[in-house]
Motif scaffolding. Structure first.
Motif, PDB file in Angstrom:
ATOM      1  N   ARG A 183      -9.081   3.414 -19.076  1.00  0.00           N
ATOM      2  CA  ARG A 183     -10.419   3.560 -18.230  1.00  0.00           C
ATOM      3  C   ARG A 183     -10.551   2.329 -17.658  1.00  0.00           C
ATOM      4  O   ARG A 183     -10.892   2.349 -16.331  1.00  0.00           O
ATOM      5  N   GLN A 184     -10.414   0.930 -18.203  1.00  0.00           N
ATOM      6  CA  GLN A 184     -10.594  -0.093 -17.880  1.00  0.00           C
ATOM      7  C   GLN A 184      -9.691  -0.507 -16.675  1.00  0.00           C
ATOM      8  O   GLN A 184     -10.052  -1.142 -15.562  1.00  0.00           O
ATOM      9  N   GLN A 185      -8.428   0.123 -16.874  1.00  0.00           N
ATOM     10  CA  GLN A 185      -7.259  -0.174 -15.788  1.00  0.00           C
ATOM     11  C   GLN A 185      -7.756   0.756 -14.642  1.00  0.00           C
ATOM     12  O   GLN A 185      -7.608   0.201 -13.330  1.00  0.00           O
ATOM     13  N   VAL A 186      -8.387   1.880 -14.713  1.00  0.00           N
ATOM     14  CA  VAL A 186      -8.553   2.626 -13.640  1.00  0.00           C
ATOM     15  C   VAL A 186      -9.681   2.022 -12.919  1.00  0.00           C
ATOM     16  O   VAL A 186      -9.712   1.914 -11.741  1.00  0.00           O
ATOM     17  N   ILE A 187     -10.778   1.778 -13.675  1.00  0.00           N
ATOM     18  CA  ILE A 187     -11.843   1.135 -13.054  1.00  0.00           C
ATOM     19  C   ILE A 187     -11.531  -0.338 -12.173  1.00  0.00           C
ATOM     20  O   ILE A 187     -11.895  -0.574 -11.074  1.00  0.00           O
ATOM     21  N   SER A 188     -10.612  -1.037 -12.905  1.00  0.00           N
ATOM     22  CA  SER A 188     -10.248  -2.462 -12.224  1.00  0.00           C
ATOM     23  C   SER A 188      -9.403  -2.029 -10.842  1.00  0.00           C
ATOM     24  O   SER A 188      -9.338  -2.720 -10.043  1.00  0.00           O
ATOM     25  N   GLN A 189      -8.228  -1.303 -10.933  1.00  0.00           N
ATOM     26  CA  GLN A 189      -7.583  -0.876 -10.009  1.00  0.00           C
ATOM     27  C   GLN A 189      -8.549  -0.139  -8.982  1.00  0.00           C
ATOM     28  O   GLN A 189      -8.172  -0.704  -7.671  1.00  0.00           O
ATOM     29  N   PHE A 190      -9.417   0.562  -8.989  1.00  0.00           N
ATOM     30  CA  PHE A 190     -10.211   1.215  -7.985  1.00  0.00           C
ATOM     31  C   PHE A 190     -11.215   0.279  -7.338  1.00  0.00           C
ATOM     32  O   PHE A 190     -11.425   0.257  -6.244  1.00  0.00           O
ATOM     33  N   ALA A 191     -11.490  -0.677  -8.304  1.00  0.00           N
ATOM     34  CA  ALA A 191     -12.392  -1.773  -7.806  1.00  0.00           C
ATOM     35  C   ALA A 191     -11.729  -2.443  -6.732  1.00  0.00           C
ATOM     36  O   ALA A 191     -12.278  -3.019  -5.751  1.00  0.00           O
ATOM     37  N   HIS A 192     -10.249  -2.970  -7.193  1.00  0.00           N
ATOM     38  CA  HIS A 192      -9.616  -3.600  -6.175  1.00  0.00           C
ATOM     39  C   HIS A 192      -9.253  -2.946  -4.955  1.00  0.00           C
ATOM     40  O   HIS A 192      -9.325  -3.297  -4.020  1.00  0.00           O
ATOM     41  N   LEU A 193      -8.931  -1.609  -5.085  1.00  0.00           N
ATOM     42  CA  LEU A 193      -8.476  -0.854  -4.049  1.00  0.00           C
ATOM     43  C   LEU A 193      -9.769  -0.702  -3.235  1.00  0.00           C
ATOM     44  O   LEU A 193      -9.850  -0.894  -1.749  1.00  0.00           O
ATOM     45  N   SER A 194     -11.119  -0.473  -3.690  1.00  0.00           N
ATOM     46  CA  SER A 194     -12.305  -0.337  -3.077  1.00  0.00           C
ATOM     47  C   SER A 194     -12.543  -1.567  -1.960  1.00  0.00           C
ATOM     48  O   SER A 194     -12.799  -1.456  -1.046  1.00  0.00           O
ATOM     49  N   GLN A 195     -12.524  -2.636  -2.687  1.00  0.00           N
ATOM     50  CA  GLN A 195     -12.398  -4.311  -2.010  1.00  0.00           C
ATOM     51  C   GLN A 195     -11.631  -4.008  -0.852  1.00  0.00           C
ATOM     52  O   GLN A 195     -11.915  -4.463   0.327  1.00  0.00           O
ATOM     53  N   PHE A 196     -10.261  -3.993  -1.027  1.00  0.00           N
ATOM     54  CA  PHE A 196      -9.270  -3.707  -0.321  1.00  0.00           C
ATOM     55  C   PHE A 196      -9.653  -2.937   1.133  1.00  0.00           C
ATOM     56  O   PHE A 196      -9.355  -3.430   2.044  1.00  0.00           O
ATOM     57  N   LEU A 197     -10.068  -1.843   0.653  1.00  0.00           N
ATOM     58  CA  LEU A 197     -10.292  -0.709   1.705  1.00  0.00           C
ATOM     59  C   LEU A 197     -11.509  -1.164   2.602  1.00  0.00           C
ATOM     60  O   LEU A 197     -11.675  -0.894   3.808  1.00  0.00           O
ATOM     61  N   ALA A 198     -12.483  -1.841   1.816  1.00  0.00           N
ATOM     62  CA  ALA A 198     -13.748  -2.216   2.855  1.00  0.00           C
ATOM     63  C   ALA A 198     -13.348  -3.360   3.540  1.00  0.00           C
ATOM     64  O   ALA A 198     -13.911  -3.474   4.767  1.00  0.00           O
ATOM     65  N   GLU A 199     -12.390  -4.324   2.847  1.00  0.00           N
ATOM     66  CA  GLU A 199     -11.730  -5.245   3.951  1.00  0.00           C
ATOM     67  C   GLU A 199     -10.987  -4.797   5.453  1.00  0.00           C
ATOM     68  O   GLU A 199     -11.217  -5.017   6.313  1.00  0.00           O
TER      69      GLU A 199
END
Length: 482
Positions: A183-199
């Motif tokens: 769960r933490q890995q999914v949250i972390s990876q998607f948070a990173h992805l969300s930041q990258f997508l926003a950028e």
């Protein structure tokens, strides 16, 4: 007052050797042994016996005695009566106030045949006269022994269930920890992805904004240029129309210069969008390539973290059976009926044609893929074994021996559990994925091509385990891959 234990000991001394109950109307025979009158009478009744005076033998010492020679033992009868009185008094002293529902008397006895509790009146009744009647404590003794045996068995089974409960609770806790980690890995990876997508969204939108501005700027320039050209052409048209309406003398005045000026006028055909801007618009999708690459990396990393870790497996030549030919890179094995000149070390299998991996596992989640190529009649065995598995002599491939494997044979697949189980699969696998979850205790087999589940063993690992590979049949082989 005599204690209950001493009274019970005395009661044991006045039991009838035949019925094992308290002596009733005790009689003595020639050898001196005492019996209940009714018990001895039945003993003497021999079917078909016509001479009652014929000698019989004592049930205890086998000394001969005459059927009519037994004598009443009144003194022993008084002793028995006194003992029973003491037992009754002892029971009263214990405070047991249970009364007979029929006679209202206190219950002191137990009928073995009818399995009912009796009072004094019940015991003397004819219904229980020929039955074995004991005092409650005497009758309870054998049942207490049976209860004790049952308790021993039940406690043992309860301990086994408690061990299973403890083991399964540990497995559940490991799984819950794994799920929490995922769960933490999914949250972390998607948070990173969300930041990258926003950028990336900001970058792409900024580029589109610049393209939009450049298009509008070129549109303004185009409109200005086209308006000027239209204005000049309109002036020439009006001049020619006016010239054409004049009389011939005025029309011919400077006619040649007018026509030359109109004929030599070159029309510029402007483009609304410059080639450079058009190329920038066409090349814009290339700006999304970093996003595509990042998405690929994201999916690969997410799947890697959620799934088992690919293990780098190499075959150990020190454990290989002499009939197995290993490749130089220790990634492949081929069966041969010709024995190799291999030293007989303690680590080497000498009966089953198997080989272990060079490295084992003491934890974690690992997976490896085996490519199987079987000849007709060949077989391949895959799985994991404990480090201390027996290498010499016959070896039964089952979990009790520390071996968790499946066997692929020509036309069928079997799970080698405590009892081999033939598995029903949609397709015979040629590429098998073996996955080990050490903490949970799962050894899972699946078709690496179709992802079809083959079988899962559940175990409790407490020591190092190694991947095991077995092979049989001329022309059969296997190779390892991630």
């Amino acid at each position: 007052m005599a204690s209950a234990t001493s009274v019970t000991s005395l009661a044991d001394e006045v039991n009838c050797p035949i019925c094992q109950g308290t002596l009733r109307e005790p009689v003595t025979i020639d050898c001196g042994h005492n019996f209940c009158r009714c018990c001895l009478t039945r003993y003497c009744e021999i079917p078909g016996q016509e001479e009652p005076e014929e000698s019989l033998t004592c049930p205890l010492c086998k000394e001969p005695f005459r059927p009519g020679s037994f004598r009443p033992n009144w003194q022993l009868a008084n002793v028995v009566e006194n003992i029973e009185r003491l037992q009754l008094a002892s029971l009263r002293g214990l405070g047991e106030e249970d009364a007979c529902p029929e006679h209202g008397e206190k219950v002191y006895f137990f009928c073995e045949e009818d399995e009912v509790q009796l009072c004094v009146v019940c015991r003397e009744a004819g219904a229980h006269g020929a039955h074995t009647v004991r005092f409650l404590e005497d009758a309870a003794g054998p049942y207490r022994e049976q209860i004790q045996k049952c308790l021993t068995c039940l406690r043992k089974e309860r301990e086994e269930i408690q061990e299973i409960q403890s083991r399964e609770n540990k497995r559940i806790q490991v799984l819950l920890t794994q799920v929490a980690t995922k769960r933490q890995q999914v949250i972390s990876q998607f948070a990173h992805l969300s930041q990258f997508l926003a950028e990336q969204q900001s970058v792409l939108l900024a580029q589109l904004e610049r393209l939009d501005g450049d298009i509008l700027k070129q549109q303004e320039e185009f409109e200005s240029l086209v308006t000027g050209e239209i204005c000049r052409f309109s002036t020439l048209i009006e001049e020619l129309e006016e010239k054409n309406e004049r009389p011939a003398r005025e029309l011919l005045t400077d006619i040649r210069s007018t026509l030359i000026r109109c004929e030599t006028r070159k029309c510029r055909k402007p483009e609304a969008v410059s080639p450079e801007l058009g190329q920038r618009i066409r090349d814009f999708p290339q700006q999304a390539l970093p996003l595509q690459q990042e998405m690929k990396i994201f999916l690969e990393k997410l799947c890697f973290e959620l799934d088992y870790e690919p293990a780098s497996i190499f075959l150990d030549p020190q454990t290989s059976h002499p009939k197995l030919l290993l490749s130089e890179d220790h990634k492949q094995a081929r069966f041969s009926y010709k024995w190799q000149n291999s030293p007989d070390t303690p680590q080497r299998f000498d009966r089953i044609t198997c080989v272990l991996a060079q490295s084992g596992f003491t934890g974690g989640r690992h997976t490896w893929v085996v490519n199987v190529d079987l000849a007709h009649g060949g077989s391949c065995t895959l799985g994991v074994v404990r480090e201390d598995v027996r290498r010499k002599g016959e070896l039964r491939l089952r979990p009790e021996e520390g071996i968790w494997v499946v066997r692929l044979a020509w036309g069928f697949v079997s799970a080698l559990g405590s009892f081999p189980t033939r598995l029903v699969l949609e397709k015979q696998p040629r590429k098998v994925r073996v996955s080990l979850d050490y903490e949970v205790g799962w050894v899972t087999f699946s078709n690496a091509v179709t992802q079809e589940h083959i079988y899962t063993f559940t175990a409790s690992f407490a020591e190092k385990v190694f991947p095991l590979f077995g092979l049989w049949g001329r022309g059969s082989s296997f190779s390892l891959s991630h």
